[in-house]
Write a protein that holds these residues in place. Structure first.
Motif, PDB file in Angstrom:
ATOM      1  N   UNK A   1      52.316  44.758  44.455  1.00 17.83           N
ATOM      2  CA  UNK A   1      52.195  45.947  43.613  1.00 17.83           C
ATOM      3  C   UNK A   1      51.305  45.650  42.395  1.00 17.83           C
ATOM      4  N   UNK A   2      51.549  44.486  41.774  1.00 15.35           N
ATOM      5  CA  UNK A   2      50.812  44.190  40.545  1.00 15.35           C
ATOM      6  C   UNK A   2      49.380  43.744  40.798  1.00 15.35           C
ATOM      7  N   UNK A   3      49.171  42.985  41.869  1.00 14.26           N
ATOM      8  CA  UNK A   3      47.806  42.595  42.221  1.00 14.26           C
ATOM      9  C   UNK A   3      46.976  43.852  42.491  1.00 14.26           C
ATOM     10  N   UNK A   4      47.605  44.831  43.168  1.00 20.06           N
ATOM     11  CA  UNK A   4      46.881  46.062  43.486  1.00 20.06           C
ATOM     12  C   UNK A   4      46.464  46.786  42.209  1.00 20.06           C
ATOM     13  N   UNK A   5      47.330  46.767  41.214  1.00 23.64           N
ATOM     14  CA  UNK A   5      47.013  47.498  39.975  1.00 23.64           C
ATOM     15  C   UNK A   5      46.020  46.715  39.106  1.00 23.64           C
ATOM     16  N   UNK A   6      46.104  45.389  39.106  1.00 27.01           N
ATOM     17  CA  UNK A   6      45.146  44.589  38.332  1.00 27.01           C
ATOM     18  C   UNK A   6      43.815  44.521  39.069  1.00 27.01           C
ATOM     19  N   UNK A   7      43.877  44.459  40.353  1.00 23.51           N
ATOM     20  CA  UNK A   7      42.737  44.396  41.285  1.00 23.51           C
ATOM     21  C   UNK A   7      42.042  43.042  41.326  1.00 23.51           C
ATOM     22  N   UNK A   8      41.561  42.702  42.502  1.00 30.32           N
ATOM     23  CA  UNK A   8      40.804  41.459  42.713  1.00 30.32           C
ATOM     24  C   UNK A   8      39.336  41.812  42.889  1.00 30.32           C
ATOM     25  N   UNK A   9      38.455  40.816  42.672  1.00 29.29           N
ATOM     26  CA  UNK A   9      37.016  41.098  42.752  1.00 29.29           C
ATOM     27  C   UNK A   9      36.497  41.012  44.179  1.00 29.29           C
ATOM     28  N   UNK A  10      36.665  39.838  44.785  1.00 31.06           N
ATOM     29  CA  UNK A  10      35.978  39.560  46.050  1.00 31.06           C
ATOM     30  C   UNK A  10      36.946  39.133  47.131  1.00 31.06           C
ATOM     31  N   UNK A  11      38.238  39.082  46.764  1.00 29.62           N
ATOM     32  CA  UNK A  11      39.223  38.423  47.611  1.00 29.62           C
ATOM     33  C   UNK A  11      40.110  39.452  48.291  1.00 29.62           C
ATOM     34  N   UNK A  12      40.475  39.159  49.554  1.00 29.82           N
ATOM     35  CA  UNK A  12      41.416  40.011  50.260  1.00 29.82           C
ATOM     36  C   UNK A  12      42.755  39.277  50.325  1.00 29.82           C
ATOM     37  N   UNK A  13      43.819  39.961  49.911  1.00 31.65           N
ATOM     38  CA  UNK A  13      45.162  39.387  50.008  1.00 31.65           C
ATOM     39  C   UNK A  13      45.818  39.958  51.250  1.00 31.65           C
ATOM     40  N   UNK A  14      46.320  39.100  52.132  1.00 28.04           N
ATOM     41  CA  UNK A  14      46.870  39.603  53.393  1.00 28.04           C
ATOM     42  C   UNK A  14      48.186  38.914  53.732  1.00 28.04           C
ATOM     43  N   UNK A  15      49.163  39.720  54.028  1.00 31.85           N
ATOM     44  CA  UNK A  15      50.476  39.192  54.388  1.00 31.85           C
ATOM     45  C   UNK A  15      50.436  38.691  55.833  1.00 31.85           C
ATOM     46  N   UNK A  16      50.658  37.398  56.023  1.00 31.38           N
ATOM     47  CA  UNK A  16      50.671  36.803  57.362  1.00 31.38           C
ATOM     48  C   UNK A  16      52.074  36.244  57.630  1.00 31.38           C
TER      49      UNK A  16
END
Lengths: 435, 435
Positions: free
Chosen positions: A259-274
């Motif tokens: 939730x917080x990463x989505x609101x802060x946002x990343x530049x070039x990186x994809x976060x993926x639940x594996x």
């Protein structure tokens, strides 16, 4: 006379390779410090008692042990080269706990050694770059900062990555609802970790061989193959974990991070639940992370939370979390994509003899004062040979001051790339085109 | 549960120590590159056959050998940690001779290991910073460049040094005219090297014990005590070496170096001819150098010319010359004189809770984009504890954005050194005072 060689699994690094490695280290160091991590270093070898039992049976076997000097057979060894940076770091924290200000944020960039079977991309000596936070109680903002940090580093390197995330408690929850017995926990995670490499069928085969029932496997296998987005996975698992406290805790942690990463946002990186990510090291207890390049499955780093590690050294109530980047893996991946630039020496002074060199030396000093990397060819040999040296070393400019130039008070500058030559009256006039 | 410890003779480096060490390495690296030396690295351990017999009997004994993993007793070890950087470098040159452009100028900054008795200022793991030039025929301009290089490094470090210089051929000449037998050469140089530490009488005693006659000793002892300037020493020795070809060659080389250094001039460094300087390493054959701080006798580096070393690996007609700086010795000497500055993290964001952190995070990102080292306190604990953390880590600024500030659209900045607090409307207005 044997032709000299080096031990297998080790490497020499040439100047060109070192320039690239130093560039990588410089970027990583700069970003670690930008996020408020401070450097520490620990010795290359530790007492064996510090290292054994922390990495599983394989780790104990793959450790490089040091021989006592002197009476070697009396007691073979009580020291070993470090196997990773995390265990020495935790040993550091326990040993220096009275001087340290907590939360303690440190980074460490040093080599580690493993007597592993050498193969492509796997070495016996390689560098790790670790950033960790240790405090008396964890906070999920630490995970968020570490993900931001990786995003910042790889954005700067112009090298897009995917961070796979999972949580040991989610795996714990799945084990609970599947009916797999507790004593098979290590066997389960070790096999599961291979899911992306060898696939569902081979993992199943391995698990059955280790005593996990086909029924248990099928009860949870569905989750490891889920290709849906975070919310869908969350919804499915929330239903499955209705009666699993452990599983619920894992879901809650990951949701907070997402939730917080989505609101802060990343530049070039994809976060993926594996959900099949398990990580080999025994000491992880919470969030786990794995870093891979886009369009590539080779891990270039990983990390996670370890809540019990300091316990092993007699220090309670300590939570640690960190990421570990593999310098050599990053290097190989970036090399493949041609992402490096190299910067050579700028100027070579041609050597016409002692008197000429002496005359030119004040100009050499002047250019160095300006920060321009300047070399003198050390011998008075044929000019052609000296120019070839500049060429082979990618030095872009030569300066020639022979007897004739001294008499006429001139400086002859050659641009080897453009194959042009020009005369100057004053060394000051040259500086700008050399910088 | 044993309290964790580290092997004797090794050290942990704290963040403050590492900042200073990194600063030293950065200056040395920068100056090496300014003079056109390129970085290489070699593995931490080498095949034992590469290392044995290069450092004398003591060296072989003090080497850290690695134990085979697996069946340890079958064959104890065929690898050892490197003992210095020169021998691995020459091994590198021989192994890669077909890719290398000669003259080959490389630098190397890596740790070395010796199983020496640990004592004050002497460690079992320490860093060397080496710059060397290898070519098919030597040139005394190489020595001059290396002396200039040291002058440049220690001038930048604001740390004045003396470089003692001598020549193995001068010692060879003295042995000739004294009548000392050739087979006592190593015994002679080993004892002579202690002249400045233990004095004339003890050196004489040691030499007599080793079989050098009192008559021989007295014939040449006068030269080791000479306090006069270069020209006077040169004059005396020229007379003494009337019939010694070797001695004459040594004088000629040193005269060339002295004459040109004097005309080019050094900034902060004193060059001094020390006729009792012998240097321990067996491989030196020509000029030898020793670096000591002003008003202090502890060696912080050394070097010299080695013409036969590559021979031992089957490569002929190679001349090498280099300097080796001891990072740990330089560190200790500079620490004693208080010559370091440290640069901490700049800003700590106080943590008031998840919503407040999320609100502040775009400002954290903004400051990091500006290159300002910025930390978020990871937990929502009492404010006093968070300020204490900033204070203990020498972080000069804190930024507080609580519910109240969010409502009023304000940013509260505290300068912890000046104990002042101020409110701002925009993060942009703060940047300048933080840089």
């Amino acid at each position: 006379m044997e032709f000299p060689n080096i031990p297998k699994g080790t490497r020499d690094f040439s100047s060109i390779e070192m320039s690239k490695r130093n560039y990588l280290i410089q970027v990583i160091r700069e970003k670690f410090e930008l996020f408020g991590f401070y450097p520490i270093e620990t010795p290359s070898f530790e007492n064996i008692s510090t290292l054994v039992g922390k990495y599983g049976e394989e780790g104990d076997y793959l450790m490089f042990k040091l021989l006592h000097s002197g009476n070697v057979l009396k007691k073979l060894s009580n020291k070993a080269l470090r196997y990773d940076l995390t265990v020495p770091f935790v040993r550091y924290v326990v040993m220096h706990k009275n001087e340290i200000v907590f939360p303690f944020k440190r980074y460490q960039i040093q080599p580690v050694w493993r007597a592993d079977k050498p193969q492509k991309g796997r070495f016996r000596e390689f560098y790790q770059c670790d950033a960790d936070i240790v405090s008396s109680y964890g906070s999920l903002w630490e995970e968020i900062e570490l993900i931001q940090l990786c995003d910042e580093i790889f954005t700067k390197l112009n090298f897009p990555i995917i961070i796979y995330i999972n949580h040991r408690d989610i795996l714990g929850g799945l084990v609970e609802i599947s009916g797999i017995k507790n004593n098979l926990w290590k066997d389960f995670t070790t096999s599961l970790d291979k899911w992306n490499k060898i696939g569902r069928d081979l993992v199943k085969k391995e698990m059955l061989r280790k005593g996990i029932s086909s029924q248990s496997f099928e009860k949870i296998a569905f989750f490891f193959d889920m290709k849906e987005n975070f919310s869908k996975k969350e919804k499915h698992l929330t239903v499955a974990f209705q009666y699993s406290k452990k599983g619920k805790k894992g879901i809650k942690d990951l949701s907070f991070i997402y939730k917080n990463i989505r609101r802060i946002s990343l530049q070039n990186t994809k976060l993926e639940w594996n959900i099949s990510l398990a990580r080999g090291m025994n000491y992880y207890t919470g969030t786990i992370l794995e870093i891979v390049p886009f369009h590539n499955l080779i891990s270039i780093g990983g990390g996670g939370r370890y809540d019990q590690l300091a316990n092993l050294f007699g220090m309670k109530n300590v939570s640690g979390v960190g990421v570990s980047l593999g310098l050599d893996r990053i290097y190989l991946a970036m090399e493949k994509k041609n992402l490096f630039q190299t910067i050579p020496s700028k100027v070579l002074f041609i050597n016409f003899g002692d008197e000429e060199v002496l005359y030119a030396y004040k100009m050499i000093n002047f250019l160095r004062k300006k920060g321009i990397s300047t070399q003198l060819y050390p011998h008075t040999v044929k000019i052609g040979k000296q120019f070839r040296y500049a060429n082979d070393n990618n030095i872009p400019f030569t300066i020639s001051i022979g007897k004739n130039e001294i008499k006429r008070n001139k400086i002859r500058v050659k641009n080897l790339k453009e194959r042009t030559e020009k005369e100057y009256d004053n060394i000051n006039d040259i500086v700008n085109q050399l910088i």
